[in-house]
Design an enzyme around this catalytic site. Structure first.
Site, short mmCIF file in Angstrom:
data_model
loop_
_atom_site.label_atom_id
_atom_site.label_comp_id
_atom_site.label_asym_id
_atom_site.label_seq_id
_atom_site.Cartn_x
_atom_site.Cartn_y
_atom_site.Cartn_z
N ARG A 85 1.28 -1.04 -0.30
CA ARG A 85 -0.11 0.37 0.20
C ARG A 85 1.35 1.33 -0.35
NH1 ARG A 85 -3.09 -1.02 5.62
NH2 ARG A 85 -0.67 -1.51 5.96
N GLU A 90 5.95 7.42 12.19
CA GLU A 90 6.02 7.78 12.46
C GLU A 90 6.81 9.32 12.71
OE1 GLU A 90 6.19 7.44 17.57
OE2 GLU A 90 4.24 6.86 16.92
N GLN A 108 2.64 25.12 16.18
CA GLN A 108 2.39 25.71 15.57
C GLN A 108 2.23 25.08 14.21
OE1 GLN A 108 1.70 30.17 14.70
NE2 GLN A 108 2.25 29.46 12.58
N HIS A 124 15.63 33.06 7.24
CA HIS A 124 14.47 33.64 7.91
C HIS A 124 14.89 33.60 9.48
CE1 HIS A 124 11.38 33.29 4.12
NE2 HIS A 124 12.31 34.37 4.41
N LYS A 134 12.59 25.19 15.00
CA LYS A 134 11.57 24.31 14.16
C LYS A 134 11.95 22.29 13.70
CE LYS A 134 11.07 29.28 11.43
NZ LYS A 134 11.97 29.37 10.58
N TYR A 194 6.88 22.13 8.34
CA TYR A 194 7.69 22.19 9.93
C TYR A 194 7.09 22.99 10.94
CZ TYR A 194 7.91 27.36 7.84
OH TYR A 194 7.04 28.68 7.57
N ASP A 205 9.64 39.38 13.26
CA ASP A 205 9.61 38.32 12.13
C ASP A 205 11.56 39.03 11.33
OD1 ASP A 205 9.96 36.41 9.96
OD2 ASP A 205 8.84 38.21 8.69
N LYS A 228 10.41 40.45 0.22
CA LYS A 228 11.09 40.70 0.67
C LYS A 228 12.12 39.85 0.94
CE LYS A 228 10.96 38.48 5.58
NZ LYS A 228 10.09 37.78 6.24
N ASP A 229 12.47 39.41 0.74
CA ASP A 229 13.57 38.43 0.72
C ASP A 229 15.03 38.80 0.18
OD1 ASP A 229 12.44 36.25 2.89
OD2 ASP A 229 12.36 35.56 1.22
#
Length: 246
Positions: A85, A90, A108, A124, A134, A194, A205, A228-229
């Site tokens: 399949r 995990e 988040q 960033h 992260k 992430y 930020d 922005k970058d």
């Protein structure tokens, strides 16, 4: 049951075979440029790479943890169980990982899609008091993921580490607070997922120019950037809000 380690099928797995396979695959990836290893800001390789590793048991699963040579920055590769399949894996278990020193409360989850090859997002960071750890992985396609140490006083300040994350290899990069993070896509319609230990805080930020850290992105041509970058300040002009705590 078959374990597909980092995208490479392993039938009749034993620990001895696994160690030999991981060594062979890591060496092949280094030669192929999939693992860049630890680099200086000027881009000269120190070739510390992914060598110190351990495998921990998470319930009935296993998680390979590899050190990068930069304190706190690790590569996690969860075990995959496959059959006709597909596979099951995990990718994180807070209780089990905390028992082995990786105690993170992720609050988040983010998910982005980059349609074009050569899309570059970064570099960033999110400053204190809302700095983020992260855990980054690729859900579809492939990307070159990069972290740069910006902790003042760190022996690795300004150095970077890069590794290919793909849906096939299942690798994850654990990026602690005090690092810049960015990536460039190597396949169309690449998806990155992430987890973060703090919520997005626009007032905290920030970004550093993608081409100011001596990173070899493995891409020829002009990357696809956000406004922005493209306008971010260079690392040499950056006053980091992070301090190395030893």
């Amino acid at each position: 049951m078959r374990w597909s380690w980092a995208g490479h099928g392993v039938a009749g797995f034993t620990e001895q075979k696994g160690q030999a396979l991981r060594a062979a695959v890591a060496e092949a990836e280094l030669k192929a440029g999939l693992i860049t290893g630890l680099m200086t800001g000027a881009g000269a390789p120190e070739r510390l790479g992914l060598r110190q590793e351990k495998i921990i048991q998470i319930g009935t699963d296993r998680m390979q943890i590899e050190e990068t040579g930069m304190p706190g920055l690790k590569v996690l590769t969860p075990q995959r169980f496959g059959d006709a399949r597909g596979f099951f894996s995990e990718s994180w278990n807070r209780q089990r990982m905390a028992e082995h020193g990786l105690d993170f409360e992720f609050v988040q989850d983010n998910h982005s899609l980059s349609s074009q090859v050569g899309t570059l997002r970064g570099l960033h960071f999110q400053a204190p008091p809302h700095a983020q750890d992260k855990l980054v992985r690729c859900g579809r396609g492939a990307l070159f993921d990069v972290a740069v140490d910006i902790r003042k006083g760190s022996p690795c300040y300004g150095k970077w580490f890069g590794i290919e994350l793909s849906a096939e290899n299942g690798k994850q990069l654990l990026v602690p607070k005090g690092f810049l993070h960015g990536f460039i896509t190597r396949a169309p319609d690449t998806e990155i997922l992430y987890k973060c230990t703090d919520y997005y805080a626009p007032e905290c930020d920030g970004a550093v120019a993608w081409d100011s850290c001596g990173i070899d992105w493995g891409f020829e041509g002009t990357p696809v950037l956000s406004d922005k970058d493209a306008a971010a300040d260079a690392l040499a002009d950056f006053d980091s809000p992070f301090v190395w705590k030893g």
